[in-house]
Motif scaffolding. Structure first.
Motif, PDB file in Angstrom:
ATOM      1  N   ILE B 153      41.128 -17.138 -58.852  1.00 33.16           N
ATOM      2  CA  ILE B 153      39.899 -16.437 -59.262  1.00 33.16           C
ATOM      3  C   ILE B 153      39.887 -15.032 -58.662  1.00 33.16           C
ATOM      4  CG2 ILE B 153      37.384 -16.427 -58.961  1.00 33.16           C
ATOM      5  CD1 ILE B 153      37.561 -19.549 -59.103  1.00 33.16           C
ATOM      6  N   TRP B 154      40.237 -14.946 -57.383  1.00 37.55           N
ATOM      7  CA  TRP B 154      40.286 -13.642 -56.689  1.00 37.55           C
ATOM      8  C   TRP B 154      41.199 -12.667 -57.445  1.00 37.55           C
ATOM      9  CZ3 TRP B 154      44.487 -11.251 -54.106  1.00 37.55           C
ATOM     10  CH2 TRP B 154      44.152 -10.201 -53.241  1.00 37.55           C
ATOM     11  N   ALA B 155      42.387 -13.121 -57.800  1.00 40.49           N
ATOM     12  CA  ALA B 155      43.349 -12.237 -58.471  1.00 40.49           C
ATOM     13  C   ALA B 155      42.860 -11.864 -59.870  1.00 40.49           C
ATOM     14  CB  ALA B 155      44.714 -12.919 -58.539  1.00 40.49           C
ATOM     15  N   ALA B 156      42.336 -12.835 -60.610  1.00 37.82           N
ATOM     16  CA  ALA B 156      41.889 -12.553 -61.984  1.00 37.82           C
ATOM     17  C   ALA B 156      40.704 -11.593 -61.993  1.00 37.82           C
ATOM     18  CB  ALA B 156      41.523 -13.870 -62.678  1.00 37.82           C
ATOM     19  N   VAL B 157      39.803 -11.766 -61.040  1.00 37.68           N
ATOM     20  CA  VAL B 157      38.627 -10.892 -60.970  1.00 37.68           C
ATOM     21  C   VAL B 157      39.049  -9.461 -60.635  1.00 37.68           C
ATOM     22  CG1 VAL B 157      36.584 -10.387 -59.568  1.00 37.68           C
ATOM     23  CG2 VAL B 157      36.951 -12.687 -60.435  1.00 37.68           C
ATOM     24  N   LEU B 158      39.955  -9.320 -59.690  1.00 33.63           N
ATOM     25  CA  LEU B 158      40.392  -7.973 -59.311  1.00 33.63           C
ATOM     26  C   LEU B 158      41.122  -7.278 -60.458  1.00 33.63           C
ATOM     27  CD1 LEU B 158      41.622  -8.244 -55.611  1.00 33.63           C
ATOM     28  CD2 LEU B 158      39.554  -7.145 -56.480  1.00 33.63           C
ATOM     29  N   GLU B 159      41.857  -8.074 -61.232  1.00 35.53           N
ATOM     30  CA  GLU B 159      42.579  -7.494 -62.373  1.00 35.53           C
ATOM     31  C   GLU B 159      41.694  -7.396 -63.608  1.00 35.53           C
ATOM     32  OE1 GLU B 159      46.088  -9.896 -62.770  1.00 35.53           O
ATOM     33  OE2 GLU B 159      46.675  -9.489 -60.678  1.00 35.53           O
ATOM     34  N   GLU B 160      40.463  -7.826 -63.487  1.00 39.26           N
ATOM     35  CA  GLU B 160      39.482  -7.805 -64.586  1.00 39.26           C
ATOM     36  C   GLU B 160      40.050  -8.498 -65.822  1.00 39.26           C
ATOM     37  OE1 GLU B 160      38.281  -3.727 -64.921  1.00 39.26           O
ATOM     38  OE2 GLU B 160      37.058  -3.835 -63.104  1.00 39.26           O
ATOM     39  N   ASP B 161      40.742  -9.619 -65.582  1.00 43.47           N
ATOM     40  CA  ASP B 161      41.354 -10.393 -66.664  1.00 43.47           C
ATOM     41  C   ASP B 161      40.423 -11.560 -66.997  1.00 43.47           C
ATOM     42  OD1 ASP B 161      42.867 -11.973 -68.329  1.00 43.47           O
ATOM     43  OD2 ASP B 161      44.742 -11.653 -67.224  1.00 43.47           O
ATOM     44  N   ASP B 162      39.489 -11.311 -67.897  1.00 43.10           N
ATOM     45  CA  ASP B 162      38.472 -12.325 -68.212  1.00 43.10           C
ATOM     46  C   ASP B 162      39.070 -13.569 -68.861  1.00 43.10           C
ATOM     47  OD1 ASP B 162      36.576 -10.725 -67.133  1.00 43.10           O
ATOM     48  OD2 ASP B 162      35.907  -9.869 -69.038  1.00 43.10           O
ATOM     49  N   ASN B 163      40.113 -13.382 -69.679  1.00 43.95           N
ATOM     50  CA  ASN B 163      40.726 -14.545 -70.335  1.00 43.95           C
ATOM     51  C   ASN B 163      41.331 -15.486 -69.302  1.00 43.95           C
ATOM     52  OD1 ASN B 163      40.039 -13.735 -72.900  1.00 43.95           O
ATOM     53  ND2 ASN B 163      41.935 -12.547 -73.182  1.00 43.95           N
ATOM     54  N   ARG B 164      42.048 -14.894 -68.346  1.00 45.45           N
ATOM     55  CA  ARG B 164      42.671 -15.727 -67.304  1.00 45.45           C
ATOM     56  C   ARG B 164      41.591 -16.394 -66.452  1.00 45.45           C
ATOM     57  NH1 ARG B 164      45.879 -14.368 -62.477  1.00 45.45           N
ATOM     58  NH2 ARG B 164      45.687 -12.169 -62.930  1.00 45.45           N
ATOM     59  N   LEU B 165      40.560 -15.627 -66.165  1.00 41.18           N
ATOM     60  CA  LEU B 165      39.467 -16.171 -65.341  1.00 41.18           C
ATOM     61  C   LEU B 165      38.834 -17.380 -66.023  1.00 41.18           C
ATOM     62  CD1 LEU B 165      37.782 -15.733 -62.768  1.00 41.18           C
ATOM     63  CD2 LEU B 165      36.267 -14.268 -64.090  1.00 41.18           C
ATOM     64  N   ALA B 166      38.639 -17.257 -67.337  1.00 39.89           N
ATOM     65  CA  ALA B 166      37.994 -18.353 -68.080  1.00 39.89           C
ATOM     66  C   ALA B 166      38.877 -19.599 -68.113  1.00 39.89           C
ATOM     67  CB  ALA B 166      37.691 -17.886 -69.506  1.00 39.89           C
ATOM     68  N   GLY B 167      40.193 -19.411 -67.973  1.00 36.91           N
ATOM     69  CA  GLY B 167      41.107 -20.547 -68.060  1.00 36.91           C
ATOM     70  C   GLY B 167      41.371 -21.242 -66.738  1.00 36.91           C
ATOM     71  N   ILE B 168      40.800 -20.754 -65.662  1.00 38.66           N
ATOM     72  CA  ILE B 168      41.056 -21.355 -64.349  1.00 38.66           C
ATOM     73  C   ILE B 168      40.198 -22.612 -64.191  1.00 38.66           C
ATOM     74  CG2 ILE B 168      40.902 -21.039 -61.837  1.00 38.66           C
ATOM     75  CD1 ILE B 168      41.353 -18.017 -62.370  1.00 38.66           C
ATOM     76  N   LEU B 169      40.868 -23.738 -63.961  1.00 43.18           N
ATOM     77  CA  LEU B 169      40.138 -24.998 -63.814  1.00 43.18           C
ATOM     78  C   LEU B 169      39.685 -25.180 -62.369  1.00 43.18           C
ATOM     79  CD1 LEU B 169      42.558 -27.280 -65.877  1.00 43.18           C
ATOM     80  CD2 LEU B 169      40.360 -26.288 -66.627  1.00 43.18           C
ATOM     81  N   PRO B 170      38.504 -25.771 -62.182  1.00 44.38           N
ATOM     82  CA  PRO B 170      38.054 -26.025 -60.804  1.00 44.38           C
ATOM     83  C   PRO B 170      39.073 -26.884 -60.064  1.00 44.38           C
ATOM     84  CG  PRO B 170      36.299 -26.479 -62.384  1.00 44.38           C
ATOM     85  CD  PRO B 170      37.541 -26.242 -63.185  1.00 44.38           C
ATOM     86  N   ASP B 171      39.370 -26.498 -58.852  1.00 44.88           N
ATOM     87  CA  ASP B 171      40.355 -27.246 -58.050  1.00 44.88           C
ATOM     88  C   ASP B 171      39.993 -27.057 -56.575  1.00 44.88           C
ATOM     89  OD1 ASP B 171      42.482 -28.354 -56.729  1.00 44.88           O
ATOM     90  OD2 ASP B 171      44.031 -27.332 -57.905  1.00 44.88           O
ATOM     91  N   ASP B 172      39.381 -28.082 -56.001  1.00 42.47           N
ATOM     92  CA  ASP B 172      38.941 -27.938 -54.612  1.00 42.47           C
ATOM     93  C   ASP B 172      39.958 -28.498 -53.616  1.00 42.47           C
ATOM     94  OD1 ASP B 172      38.651 -30.584 -54.980  1.00 42.47           O
ATOM     95  OD2 ASP B 172      36.519 -30.686 -54.445  1.00 42.47           O
ATOM     96  N   SER B 173      41.192 -28.735 -54.100  1.00 44.20           N
ATOM     97  CA  SER B 173      42.236 -29.117 -53.134  1.00 44.20           C
ATOM     98  C   SER B 173      42.569 -27.895 -52.270  1.00 44.20           C
ATOM     99  CB  SER B 173      43.482 -29.612 -53.864  1.00 44.20           C
ATOM    100  OG  SER B 173      44.036 -28.566 -54.637  1.00 44.20           O
ATOM    101  N   VAL B 174      43.195 -28.168 -51.131  1.00 43.24           N
ATOM    102  CA  VAL B 174      43.371 -27.090 -50.141  1.00 43.24           C
ATOM    103  C   VAL B 174      44.693 -26.351 -50.361  1.00 43.24           C
ATOM    104  CG1 VAL B 174      43.683 -26.593 -47.684  1.00 43.24           C
ATOM    105  CG2 VAL B 174      41.954 -28.254 -48.427  1.00 43.24           C
ATOM    106  N   ALA B 175      44.608 -25.017 -50.386  1.00 39.19           N
ATOM    107  CA  ALA B 175      45.801 -24.156 -50.416  1.00 39.19           C
ATOM    108  C   ALA B 175      45.882 -23.442 -49.068  1.00 39.19           C
ATOM    109  CB  ALA B 175      45.692 -23.137 -51.542  1.00 39.19           C
ATOM    110  N   PRO B 176      46.895 -23.806 -48.226  1.00 36.24           N
ATOM    111  CA  PRO B 176      47.007 -23.138 -46.911  1.00 36.24           C
ATOM    112  C   PRO B 176      47.746 -21.810 -47.061  1.00 36.24           C
ATOM    113  CG  PRO B 176      48.108 -25.309 -46.979  1.00 36.24           C
ATOM    114  CD  PRO B 176      47.903 -24.872 -48.371  1.00 36.24           C
ATOM    115  N   LEU B 177      47.064 -20.713 -46.756  1.00 35.00           N
ATOM    116  CA  LEU B 177      47.627 -19.379 -46.993  1.00 35.00           C
ATOM    117  C   LEU B 177      47.762 -18.603 -45.680  1.00 35.00           C
ATOM    118  CD1 LEU B 177      45.415 -18.223 -50.015  1.00 35.00           C
ATOM    119  CD2 LEU B 177      47.679 -19.299 -50.122  1.00 35.00           C
ATOM    120  N   ILE B 178      48.797 -17.778 -45.633  1.00 35.64           N
ATOM    121  CA  ILE B 178      48.818 -16.731 -44.613  1.00 35.64           C
ATOM    122  C   ILE B 178      48.725 -15.387 -45.343  1.00 35.64           C
ATOM    123  CG2 ILE B 178      50.047 -18.001 -42.810  1.00 35.64           C
ATOM    124  CD1 ILE B 178      52.622 -16.574 -43.694  1.00 35.64           C
TER     125      ILE B 178
END
Lengths: 282, 249
Positions: B153-178
């Motif tokens: 969502i962060w990447a799609a919003v920054l790129e103002e890509d509404d189509n990609r944003l609309a296609g992102i499915l909710p996923d509350d599993s954990v992504a460990p990031l550095i």
């Protein structure tokens, strides 16, 4: 002083790329110190510094704070100044927060003996840590305090006398504050110690609206008004020439627009210098 | 007559008070400047959060935050670390469960961009390391365990890509990031849960040997080599064995 009596511009982050590409023939640039304490902008400033004199103009040191300046902030300013080797370092007759809070605005100082002592103590401390003279700028103010007893230019003159600091004479700030408080701008200019003034600032202002109606606001978002140019001419006659900076912080126009205003300021500086030469010859 | 200190405390309190129509117009200018400057500071630090919820909504929450938690440091690049947690506790989080995690990612990137320029630790340094030592995390480093949909969502919003944003499915599993910038460019890297735990343990200053023991000696050298290649650390510091704390397990 490398930028003696020449016109420069305030260099803001959105103009970095254009400035490096254009390499304009401006006499010098001034930047807000705090924008270069960290981050990639510092690399750009070092590239600019390789070709131009740089002035560091701070907004967060809070020299008017009753509890003293933030030594961490002062040390970061020293690190930046040591790295950039600016020809001027400046701050404001203002405070930015009380008891450890910082409000990101230049707040008005009551002007009386106690605040004079505190302000001088803070300026002296800053100059000792930085190991150099700093300049203090007259602020724009929108209110006054009933306990104030010292006129602003007299306060600045006494700060300079006691601490050895120089002064920035911000022409727009004098114009705006004179309107807001009913001061006479020329009387203000004549009260400043001319030998202490080491820089001028020029900027635009706008009339306040709604709850600020009746006030002028130091907006830095538009061209310098004819009345401020006229007051600058008066300052050149009363105080004399020194480096002048075109200051724009909001609704930034193309870089070329700022450079055109700097050229206008340079024309006035040159005219004043020719006028002074004629007086000497006569 | 007020002392200067009392005057400044009183003036500051007036600036941070809930506004009323009776504010004198001079004070109103300062009050509006303070709120405007600080909300602008947050706007610059949280670009994806701003685009996700829109200017009006962002400013409403930012102004509440500014009044509740004004800056305690004059370097405004450091202001806003508590804003993601503020959003997480707000009513908005119920409607947008990924919002706070998007804000955390904004903050981690902002932090990385403004961290001190420091070279990453040269692995050769370890050849001459003392017998017992701990790592110093790179100053640009953040370790975040986010909802998996937040980064997309962060990447799609920054790129103002509404189509990609609309296609992102909710996923509350954990992504460990550095998130870090050890060599001048920003890196966002997803780690395995075990590697994330190791990175968190070592970057928190816990000693090497007990931390490596947690993941098993066979994988230890490879895991450490990978973290070093990411530039996770900027140095080492010696530690006396008897003072070693336990790793956070």
């Amino acid at each position: 002083m490398p930028a003696s009596a020449s016109a420069g511009i305030g260099l803001r982050l959105p103009h970095h790329t254009d400035f490096l590409a254009m390499q304009p023939s401006t006499g010098w640039v001034e930047v807000h110190s705090e924008n270069y304490f960290s981050g990639p902008a510092l690399v750009v400033l070092e590239r600019v510094r390789a070709d131009y004199p740089v002035s560091l103009h701070g907004v967060g040191l809070s020299l008017g704070s009753a509890t003293g300046v933030d030594d961490t902030h002062l040390e970061r300013l020293k690190v930046l100044a040591d790295r950039i080797a600016p020809f001027l370092v400046s701050e404001h007759l203002a405070w930015t927060g009380a008891d450890g809070t910082h409000l990101a605005d230049l707040l008005p100082l009551p002007l009386h003996e106690e605040s004079l002592e505190i302000f001088c103590r803070n300026v002296t401390h800053a100059q000792e840590v930085l190991k150099r003279q700093i300049l203090v700028e007259n602020p724009t103010t929108y209110l006054s305090f009933p306990e104030s007893t010292i006129p602003e230019p007299d306060f600045l003159a006494e700060v300079s006398r006691r601490t050895g600091c120089g002064l920035i004479c911000d022409i727009n700030n004098i114009f705006v504050s004179a309107h807001n408080h009913g001061w006479d701008a020329q009387t203000y200019l004549r009260a400043l110690p001319r030998e202490a003034v080491a820089e001028y600032h020029l900027a635009g202002h706008m009339p306040g609206e709604a709850e600020s109606a009746g006030l002028l606001l130091d907006t830095h978002d538009c061209a310098i008004s004819p009345a401020v140019w006229a007051l600058f001419d008066e300052a050149l006659r009363i105080i004399g020439p020194c480096p002048v900076m075109i200051e724009r912080d909001a609704r930034l126009p193309a870089l070329s627009v700022l450079l055109e205003e700097a050229a206008l300021a340079q024309t006035r500086l040159d005219a004043q210098a020719r006028s002074a030469d004629r007086v000497l010859v006569a | 007559m007020y002392s200067l200190r009392d005057r400044q405390k009183k003036f500051q309190a007036a600036l941070l008070a809930i506004s009323t129509n009776e504010t004198p117009n001079g004070l109103a200018v300062y009050r509006n400047n303070v709120r405007g400057n600080l909300t602008l500071t947050l706007k610059l630090a949280f670009p994806a959060t701003l685009k996700l919820i829109g200017e009006d909504c962002f400013y409403a929450y930012a102004e509440q935050f500014v009044l509740a938690q004004p800056p305690r440091n004059a370097d405004l690049h450091l202001y806003g670390e508590a804003f993601p947690a503020y959003l997480a506790a707000s009513t908005l989080a119920g409607q947008l469960p990924y919002l706070a995690d998007v804000a955390w990612l904004d903050w981690a990137v902002h932090h990385a961009l403004h961290a001190a320029e420091t070279p990453p630790l040269d692995p050769q340094t370890l050849v001459h390391a003392p017998e017992s030592f701990s790592f110093i995390g790179h100053p640009s480093l953040s370790l975040l365990a986010l909802r998996r949909d937040a980064q997309a969502i962060w990447a799609a919003v920054l790129e103002e890509d509404d189509n990609r944003l609309a296609g992102i499915l909710p996923d509350d599993s954990v992504a460990p990031l550095i998130i870090l910038r050890p060599r001048g460019s920003l890196e966002i890297i997803e780690l395995s849960p075990a590697m994330f735990d190791l990175a968190l343990t070592l970057a928190s200053g816990f000693p090497l040997d007990p931390a490596l023991a947690v993941i098993g000696e066979e994988e230890a050298a490879q895991a450490l080599g990978l973290l070093l290649s990411y530039g996770l650390f900027s140095g080492i510091t010696p530690k006396a064995t008897e003072e070693l704390p336990c790793p956070p397990r």
